[in-house]
Design a protein around this motif. Structure first.
Motif, mmCIF file in Angstrom:
data_model
loop_
_atom_site.group_PDB
_atom_site.id
_atom_site.type_symbol
_atom_site.label_atom_id
_atom_site.label_comp_id
_atom_site.label_asym_id
_atom_site.label_seq_id
_atom_site.Cartn_x
_atom_site.Cartn_y
_atom_site.Cartn_z
ATOM 1 N N TYR A 16 -4.871 8.830 -13.739
ATOM 2 C CA TYR A 16 -5.660 10.147 -13.612
ATOM 3 C C TYR A 16 -6.417 9.921 -12.371
ATOM 4 O O TYR A 16 -6.780 8.944 -11.917
ATOM 5 N N PHE A 17 -6.746 11.121 -11.927
ATOM 6 C CA PHE A 17 -7.471 10.927 -10.757
ATOM 7 C C PHE A 17 -8.466 12.220 -10.780
ATOM 8 O O PHE A 17 -8.359 13.156 -11.534
ATOM 9 N N ALA A 43 0.287 22.654 -3.484
ATOM 10 C CA ALA A 43 -0.540 23.669 -2.914
ATOM 11 C C ALA A 43 -1.341 24.095 -4.374
ATOM 12 O O ALA A 43 -0.944 24.195 -5.300
ATOM 13 N N LEU A 44 -2.716 24.035 -4.255
ATOM 14 C CA LEU A 44 -3.726 24.310 -5.446
ATOM 15 C C LEU A 44 -3.423 25.635 -6.041
ATOM 16 O O LEU A 44 -3.349 25.796 -7.050
ATOM 17 N N LYS A 92 -6.494 21.570 -12.208
ATOM 18 C CA LYS A 92 -5.715 20.707 -13.134
ATOM 19 C C LYS A 92 -4.441 20.683 -12.858
ATOM 20 O O LYS A 92 -3.598 21.883 -12.768
ATOM 21 N N ILE A 93 -3.983 19.468 -12.332
ATOM 22 C CA ILE A 93 -2.617 19.416 -11.919
ATOM 23 C C ILE A 93 -1.722 18.186 -12.686
ATOM 24 O O ILE A 93 -2.235 17.310 -12.759
ATOM 25 N N VAL A 140 -11.119 18.633 -8.441
ATOM 26 C CA VAL A 140 -9.757 18.749 -9.049
ATOM 27 C C VAL A 140 -9.494 17.542 -9.756
ATOM 28 O O VAL A 140 -9.745 16.509 -9.644
ATOM 29 N N THR A 141 -8.953 17.507 -11.125
ATOM 30 C CA THR A 141 -8.620 16.472 -11.901
ATOM 31 C C THR A 141 -6.878 16.543 -11.954
ATOM 32 O O THR A 141 -6.322 17.778 -11.947
ATOM 33 N N GLY A 142 -6.365 15.343 -12.406
ATOM 34 C CA GLY A 142 -4.706 15.415 -12.771
ATOM 35 C C GLY A 142 -4.322 14.094 -12.981
ATOM 36 O O GLY A 142 -5.071 13.172 -13.029
#
Lengths: 1084, 652
Positions: free
Chosen positions: A66-67, A90-91, A96-97, A33-35
């Motif tokens: 960013y993470f 909740a994904l 990407k969020i 997951v990135t965001g």
């Protein structure tokens, strides 16, 4: 500093071990997951923690917010950052969020610590004031109490004086009890402690002050004067964070008082001698020379004793390093603080080491274990200014001779002196600093506090909690009296010491069972509990005399056996102080709108005889969240509106042990000397007459409050009105009985009524700049409702001048009046020549006109003559006696409070904090002692007693003028003098008179802090998450009419058990300082 | 699992429910209850030592035992130009100004604290099984407790007149704020107590602590002393001096004492009967334990300075100040003034007027021992005292067996005599004279005291002839008044002797007149007045020389036959061996002030100030000698006040 570095090394080692143990689990990830994480202004949040919910798997946002995180995909993400509200995302298959974190500025959802639990602020039914640690952390202070000054409505915090270990006097809502100990109950992490001075401010997460019975009643017996709950920083999961906070500080005397210059000083003493007669003149001439030569003193520079006594160049510093981190299951926080606070007086300082360690670990899914250790090690050096008989007093900085007289002009060959002569010479030429060095003193307090807690979620919403605590204290006080002290002269003129070692221990066991449940719109929250607290103490005391002059105090204490005189040892084990309690609390709310709380506590105390041990303290409260009502929602302006009301009882048992019965103890000082040795003897353990009828003092509090938030809580506030009644007051009552002068009794009733208002306004909240303001004010009116049967007035003595003070009792407690009435004489200027018939040269007496009152009690060398201070003859009996006193001042302020401004602007932050007290009178006893010759020889005086201001008697030839007409010409009419002659008073005569009762109102700019946070872009480059540099000025500016050093004063005889009844005396307090500080807050 | 739950529950219950009653009952291992402390003689002695310990407080060491005992015709010290709110106002008989004076408050409290502790001892010992079983040590301790209580009431009644009277220890719930009780009732009560317990006490030579504990001979002496006070005068509420016979209903049992002497039961109620009681008990002691007076008057006091405690010598009981830990103030505030020495320093607050010096017979051996004309500025360097600044010479810190150090002040460890055997003899003489006039019993007792005071060669004239000339009761009484002044000078018995004789005012006026007349004679004025002329040959100035620090006075009493041709300043004496310095003596007793071409003469400041509070030139009206009750005590009491008793609370 060597000790410090060892501690740092230890901390680092510990950190390494912990890091190894807690290294994150990095297995079984299959989704990436990135965001980005941003604040609501769109700025990236750097270093926010992003974890897979329920696991230890997580990461941090980078410099751009960013993470990237690999997760298993089943769970949601938890994002958190200090000072912001955590979020759970909740994904649902997204990879990407974008997360926007809200600031924590909205205080409503703050968790407030209440007794045996926590509550959301919105659910509170009681009056609670809170300060968060991050607010405190911005301003550098030594102790927790100091940080609170001016911040909480209805909580008045007075710094006893300016000494480095100054006692902080905290009064919640005026304090109901009038016994010596009016201080609130202090709870640190659930454990009751005697003082919060040893809590490092950097360790504080939050301070909550419980003010009304609804909240304090759960503490039952001890909550009557309010409860101050300190929670130290919690262990937190997530990235290990290391932060450093520290400062360096310098200070100086904030105010100086004028004294007579050398010439006027000498002339004043000549005047005194000339009136005293030939013997006095002869002794004056021996010291200062003959009258014709006194002109020479015009050209001499006097000693500045204020500089000598309070001019020490001091640097204070504080360093705090803390580490927090851990996994979801095991979290820890560790912090170490070093503090050194220098004093204005040489060799007076305060040094403290703190260590705080918190660990929490989830043993099982429903079982959490917590462990805290708090260690503090305090060392206080110096005996200060008010350490009792024979020590150096503040007034000496004014009254000490401006010049030494003839001996200043001659070179003294000390080598030719005999031992005795040299001794006498040294003694009379010691500076105040040298004198105070003769009273060497060192105090050490070491406290080891361990608490453990076990939380067991037996079933959903049913929680059992057990807390165990143990506190061990080692306190010691070492006193050394040098060869030039009076004490030494009684024991062969050689140095002597005493050494008190006290060990204290306290344990606490508490068990609580909490059950929360919900039935439709009905929410229930019930708690029952039990608690045992027991504390004990034992003392060893060593007294030894006859040490050689050349030994340093340190050397002596390391080699007591060097005593050449007597050595005696005594020991004493106190009776334990025990408390057994059962309590329960029941909360109910309907639709979160109608809230109801009922509390009941039963306390048994060992302070009372059987039959009186148990007290039962119930309380009830209701609250209505009006803003949740539909009709309010439509109004819009109110984002929050809650009405609260409560009533309840709390108790107080803070008196000595076993005062209810007669016991004997062995005594070894001042013994009878059969056989030229000490013959120890038995006498009663308590100096008070035993009183088997002692029982609980009870306070009934009633409170109505309104919490409100306007414009989306941009303006939020609280207003409370209360009425507290304390009955069966435990007062050490003066009695007339053979062998005793006091008895502890349950006497009378007092009440406090008041209103408190707190406002917080967030005026500007923009990305790069913000401005907020706080304001609080408390109006309190205390009243003595009744005293012991048949009494309407009771007298108490502040004791500042012991029995020298005319009338002795200078305070009254009077039914229908507030506590703290100063009782004394009313000034009426001075006797003028018009008051006299004539001067009778045969009897050397001034004959008063009939009808003019005489004043035999003054005892001055001038007797009653023109220029003698005139007091009002209130009872009109023609003579000034103790019967001519009346109430001359009320020390209770009309209101107190504070306000502050906080602003930020592109990395800069600024805060101003003001506090104020209005409408109180201060009893300036220093001024009395410094405007006459009191218990000194050849004293100097305050500058206000200059010959231009005071009535004088000398003609140009140095002869005493007795002729009325000449005196009138010199001092009256066109040459009218402002003040009476200081010679009105005898050497050991002081009296409380209205001149010395001054308005104590003040507005103080307590501190100004300017900080700058270096942009993270820069600091990140050297691994630093946050770096703030700041500068603070403390005690910057005070607006007051008060003429003494500082209007914030405390009763001089602080230890006295009746000092609560004699507030507002300014005598020999250690003056306050102005300080400037530079410091840094760094987070890695 | 179930077992574990039960186990946890049991543990839990054990923690929550300890027996609450026991839990809240606490006791300190460092305290002792009443039953224990009176269960054996060692601990009971420690309880009685608690009563004695109050003698180590400042209120006694330097206040009630000596400094407060001024100003009389014997002990008197100089005061300032105006009252100054300190002890000096007691000296100048203006104690009414001192309602605030802390020393008075503390002195009152310490007396009552001692009384309460004594009451605790009396109750505790009398209830103890050892005492009931007749244990002799316990009986002794009980007697001491009664003696200590009696002595403290003696101080209270002397200093404050009528005072609250407690015979039981303070307990909560009692009404302890009692009104004043007539001092005569208290005296009677105390005398009865001592009579009842005297026989159970040890004589000083029957146990190890000797004269440092109140013993049987002291107890008997106190019976006599208290009886003389009970028989004599005291200040009454209306401000007049009266004996119990003059204003009390003597049929009241509380004024009576019952006793048995030589098998005969007697009751004392009237003054006369109390004189009889005093006589009976003085004779009882003489018959039980007669002793010859130490022929060396100085040794009695040197023993005290040297910490030697001889039993069966003059001293019946002396307060043991001890050299450690408290230590007393004799040699610091009373005794020879030593301004600096390797033995430390002390400056006597108790002095003698020059009239007292001249009242002694030149040949009286007690004179140079009682009065020190010199003070010391080093171990050996003597300096002259001024005429009215002579100090008691009986005690001297330079004689201490071990030096307390050059910077020492208090805590000399010199004991303070409360009663000597010569007091027993003089009390017997006085009581017998009151009852039967100057009989042989009275004369013989007086002779024994005077015999010791004169060298053998002088005894015919100074003792035999002197006493045989005392033919009337009043002559003999006057002789007793004088003899007590000479015998006990500096021992501070004078003030309250004068009170019980109602002679205080008369003696003050006599002293003031004598001071004026001596001064006038020295200045050579009013020599046609025989009262002045009789002092003509008294020294106007004293001439003295110094050798190796020791002063010799050329003319210690009268004008010298050969006046030294030249004198040097006192500071040059050591540089001019054989030369004389001079100091104003009687010349300093009157003022001669130049006024234009003429002179004005007037009384010396010393004379007008020293007894300032007493202004009646006839000497008839009562002297306001009582101390006020402290404002702190009055402030907490519903019954106590300072109304009456001649106490003038405020004056200029």
């Amino acid at each position: 500093m060597q000790r410090m570095s060892i501690k740092i090394t230890n901390i680092r080692a510990l950190l390494l071990i912990l890091l190894a143990a807690l290294s994150l689990n990095l297995s079984a990830q299959n989704i990436t997951v990135t965001g980005s994480v941003k604040d609501k202004n769109g700025e990236p949040v750097i270093g926010a923690s992003v974890t897979e919910k329920g696991t230890t798997n997580g990461t941090m946002t980078d410099i751009n917010g960013y993470f990237t995180l690999k997760i298993s995909g089943k769970r949601s993400l938890a994002v958190s950052y200090i000072g912001m509200q955590p979020q759970e995302i909740a994904l649902k298959g997204k990879t990407k969020i974008e997360v926007v974190l809200e600031d924590n500025a909205v205080t409503l959802s703050d968790i407030v610590v209440i007794g045996y639990g926590t509550a959301k602020k919105k659910d509170l039914t009681g009056a609670v004031s809170s300060v968060q640690g991050d607010v405190l952390a911005k301003v550098p202070v030594t102790g927790a109490a100091q940080a609170l000054t001016g911040r909480l409505a209805g909580v008045q915090i007075t710094t006893a004086d300016g000494s480095p270990d100054a006692e902080m006097i905290i009064r919640v809502r005026g304090g109901g009890s009038v016994t010596g100990d009016n201080s609130p109950l202090y709870i640190v992490d659930g454990f009751p402690v005697n003082s919060i001075n040893d809590v490092a401010p950097g360790d504080i997460q939050s301070i909550d002050v419980l003010k009304d019975a609804s909240s304090t009643a759960i503490y039952g017996s001890r909550g009557a004067n309010g409860v101050v709950i300190i929670t130290t920083k919690r262990a937190q999961a997530g990235k290990t964070q290391v932060s450093y906070n520290g400062y360096m500080q310098s200070k100086k005397l904030s105010k100086r008082l004028d004294v007579l210059d050398p010439y006027n000083y000498v002339m004043y003493n000549y005047e005194r001698a000339a009136i005293g007669g030939d013997d006095d003149i002869a002794s004056f001439e021996k010291t200062f020379g003959v009258y014709d030569d006194l002109d020479l003193y015009k050209y001499q520079k006097g000693h500045d004793w204020q500089d000598d006594m309070f001019g020490s160049n001091v640097v204070s510093q504080q360093h705090n390093i803390s580490i927090t981190g851990g996994s979801e299951k095991t979290k820890f926080a560790l912090s170490g603080t070093y503090n050194k606070d220098g004093g204005l007086m040489k060799n007076n300082d305060y040094e403290r080491y703190n260590m705080n360690f918190k660990l929490s670990h989830d043993i099982a899914k429903n079982l959490t274990f917590e462990f805290n250790t708090r260690i503090s090690d305090t060392e206080v050096n110096g005996s200060g200014t008010s350490g009792g008989t024979y020590k150096v007093r503040t007034t000496q900085a004014i009254t000490s001779p401006a010049v030494n007289g003839l001996s200043d002009f001659t070179t003294v060959d000390t080598s030719a002196m005999t031992e005795d002569e040299l001794d006498e010479y040294v003694r009379s030429h010691m500076s105040l600093t040298e004198q105070s060095d003769q009273y060497w003193k060192k105090r050490n307090n070491r406290i080891f506090n361990f608490t453990g807690g076990l939380n067991w979620n037996i079933i959903k919403d049913l929680t059992y909690r057990m807390e165990l605590g143990y506190d061990y204290g080692f306190n010691e006080t070492k006193n050394y009296w040098g060869q030039y002290t009076t004490n030494a002269s009684y024991v062969n003129g050689l140095p002597l010491i005493d050494w008190t070692k006290q060990n204290t221990s306290k344990y606490r066991i508490a068990n609580t069972l909490t059950y929360k449940f919900k039935l439709n719109n009905h929410n229930f929250d019930a708690m029952i509990g039990q608690e045992l607290i027991s504390s004990g103490a034992n003392q060893n005391y060593v007294y030894a005399t006859g040490y050689s002059v050349g030994l340093s105090p340190e050397k002596i204490f390391a080699n007591l056996g060097l005593a050449g005189g007597t050595m005696s040892t005594t020991s004493y084990v106190n009776a334990d102080e025990k408390l057994a309690s059962f309590f329960g609390r029941f909360n109910y709310n309907f639709k979160d709108k109608y809230l109801f709380t009922f509390t009941l506590r039963g306390d048994g105390s060992s302070k009372f005889a059987k039959g009186n041990q148990w007290g039962l303290f119930p309380a009830a409260a209701v609250a209505w969240r009006i803003s949740d009502e539909p009709f309010m929602k439509s109004l819009g302006a109110f984002s929050n509106l809650k009405l609260r009301a409560s009533v309840g009882e709390a108790g107080n048992d803070r008196i000595g042990n076993t005062l209810y019965k007669l016991n004997y103890s062995i005594y070894s000082s001042k013994t009878y000397g059969i056989g030229d040795k000490a013959n120890n003897y038995y006498a009663t353990t308590n100096s008070q007459l035993a009183n088997p009828d002692l029982k609980w003092e009870t306070m009934i509090t009633r409170n109505i409050g309104l919490d409100f938030g306007l414009f989306n809580d941009k303006l939020a506030g609280t207003i409370d009105a209360y009425w507290n009644t304390t009955k069966d007051l435990l007062i050490q009552t003066p009695i007339t009985a053979p062998g005793y002068t006091t008895q502890q009794r349950n006497v009378g009733q007092t009440s406090n009524k008041g209103i408190e208002l707190t406002l917080n306004a967030y005026m500007i909240q923009k990305k790069n700049y913000s401005l907020s303001a706080t304001f609080n004010i408390g109006v309190n009116k205390s009243n003595v409702d009744k005293l012991a049967e048949g009494l309407t007035v009771q007298e108490y003595a502040s004791g500042w001048a012991g029995t020298d003070l005319k009338g002795y009792y200078d305070y009254h407690v009077q039914v229908g009046q507030p506590v703290g009435l100063i009782y004394g004489f009313v000034d009426d200027g001075y006797y003028t020549t018009n008051d006299f018939e004539r001067y009778d040269s045969a009897t050397k007496k001034y004959i008063l006109k009939s009808g003019v009152p005489t004043a035999g009690i003054l005892g001055g060398v001038i007797g009653v003559r023109p220029g003698t201070i005139k007091l009002k003859d209130l009872n009109g009996d023609g003579a000034i006696t103790e019967d001519d006193r009346t109430v001359i001042g009320k020390t209770a302020p009309k209101f107190t409070g504070g306000f502050g401004l906080n602003g930020t602007c592109y990395g800069f932050d600024i805060s101003l904090l003001f506090n104020f007290v209005y409408g109180n009178k201060v009893y300036n006893a220093n001024k009395i002692a410094e405007s006459q010759t009191y218990r000194t020889t050849n004293s100097n005086l305050l500058g206000i007693m200059s010959p231009e201001n005071r009535y004088t008697y000398l003609d140009e030839k140095g002869q005493v003028v007795t002729d009325l007409a000449t005196l009138a010409e010199m001092n009256e009419g066109a040459n009218a003098k402002k003040y009476w002659s200081p010679l009105s008073f005898g050497n050991a005569v002081v009296l409380p008179h209205s001149w010395a009762i001054e308005d104590g109102s003040f507005l103080r700019l307590q501190n100004v802090t300017v900080g700058y946070t270096i942009p993270q872009k820069i600091t990140r480059s050297f691994g630093c998450n946050q770096l703030r540099l700041f500068c603070t000025l403390n005690n910057v500016w005070t607006l007051t009419n008060y003429t003494g050093y500082d209007p914030e004063v405390s009763s001089p005889v602080r230890g006295s058990s009746t000092s609560g009844l004699t507030p507002g005396v300014d005598y020999s307090t250690y003056p306050k300082s102005f300080s400037y500080t530079f410091g840094a807050n760094i987070t890695f | 699992m179930k077992k574990r739950i039960i186990y946890i529950a049991a543990l839990y219950a054990a923690m929550i429910f300890p027996s609450c009653n026991d839990y809240l009952t606490v006791d300190s291992p460092s305290s002792f209850d009443t039953d224990y402390v009176f269960s054996n003689t060692d601990d009971a002695k420690k309880m009685v030592l608690g009563v004695y310990a109050l003698f180590a407080e400042d209120t006694y060491t330097s206040r009630m035992s000596n400094v407060f005992m001024q100003n009389t015709d014997v002990e008197a010290n100089t005061v300032g130009a105006n009252p100054d709110g300190s002890r000096r106002d007691i000296w100048s008989l203006q104690a009414g100004l001192l309602q605030n004076f802390g020393d008075i408050y503390k002195a009152w409290n310490d007396n009552y604290k001692a009384i309460d502790r004594a009451n605790q001892c009396i109750e505790g010992i009398e209830a103890s099984s050892l005492y009931k079983a007749g244990n002799a040590d316990m009986t002794m301790l009980l007697g001491e407790a009664y003696c200590l209580r009696a002595y403290r009431y003696f101080l209270l009644c002397n200093y404050w007149g009528d005072v609250p009277y407690y015979r039981e220890s303070s307990k909560a719930g009692q009404d302890l704020d009692k009104p004043k009780c007539d001092k005569n009732k208290i005296y009677s009560g105390m005398i009865q107590d001592l009579i009842d317990h005297e026989e159970g006490m040890y004589f000083a030579d029957q146990y190890s602590d000797g004269i440092e504990r109140m013993n049987r001979e002291f107890c008997i002496g106190m019976i006599a002393r208290l009886s003389l006070f009970r028989a004599g005068y005291g200040m009454t509420k209306d401000g007049t001096m009266k004996r119990a016979d003059d204003y009390l209903d003597l049929s009241n049992d509380s004024l009576a004492v019952n006793y048995k002497i030589n098998g005969v039961a007697k009751t004392a109620k009237t003054s006369q009967e109390y004189y009889q009681l005093a006589k009976d008990y003085c004779q009882k002691l003489i018959s039980l334990k007669d002793r010859s007076l130490n022929p060396d008057f100085s040794e009695i006091f040197e023993n005290e300075s040297k910490w030697i405690k001889a039993t069966n010598d003059d001293v019946l009981y002396e307060v043991a100040f001890g050299s450690t830990n408290g230590g007393g103030d004799v040699g610091w505030c009373i005794g020879v003034t030593v301004s600096a020495s390797s033995f430390g320093s002390g400056s006597s607050y108790v002095c003698f007027p020059v009239t007292y010096y001249y009242s002694f017979d030149e040949k009286d051996l007690r004179l140079p021992i009682t009065i020190s004309m010199v003070n010391y500025s080093s171990d050996t360097q003597q300096n002259m005292n001024s005429a009215n600044g002579m100090t008691p010479g009986k005690w001297n810190r330079l004689l201490l067996p071990a030096s307390p150090g050059s910077t020492s002040s208090k805590s000399t460890g010199i004991n303070w005599p409360l009663m000597r055997y010569s007091d027993i003899l003089l009390m017997l003489a006085e009581a017998e004279n009151e009852l039967n006039g100057p009989t042989d019993i009275a004369k013989e007792a007086l002779a024994r005291v005077r015999n010791r005071a004169f060298a053998a060669a002088d005894r015919q004239e100074k003792v035999t002839n002197y006493i045989s000339a005392l033919t009337s009761k009043s002559d003999f009484f006057n002789a007793i008044v004088n003899e007590r002044a000479w015998e006990f000078g500096g021992e501070c018995l004078r003030k309250f002797d004068l009170v019980r004789w109602n002679l205080y005012g008369k003696k003050i006026i006599e002293t003031k007149q004598a001071l004026d007349n001596m001064g006038k004679a020295a200045l050579g004025i009013e020599l046609d007045n025989p009262d002045v002329a009789k002092y003509q040959n008294y020294a106007d100035v004293l001439y003295y020389s110094r050798k190796n620090g020791t002063i010799s006075i050329l003319n210690p009493r009268y004008k010298p036959t050969d006046v030294p041709a030249t004198t040097v300043p006192a500071s040059d004496l050591d540089n001019n061996p054989g030369s004389y310095a001079k100091t104003d003596w009687c010349k300093s007793l009157y003022q001669k002030i130049a006024s234009g071409t003429d002179y004005i003469y007037k009384s010396a400041d010393y004379t007008t100030r020293t007894w300032r509070g007493y202004t009646d030139i006839t000497g008839v009206s009562p002297v306001p000698y009582l101390l006020p009750i402290s404002i702190q005590t009055v402030g907490t009491s519903k019954t106590l006040n300072n109304d009456g008793y001649g106490i003038v609370l405020s004056a200029n």
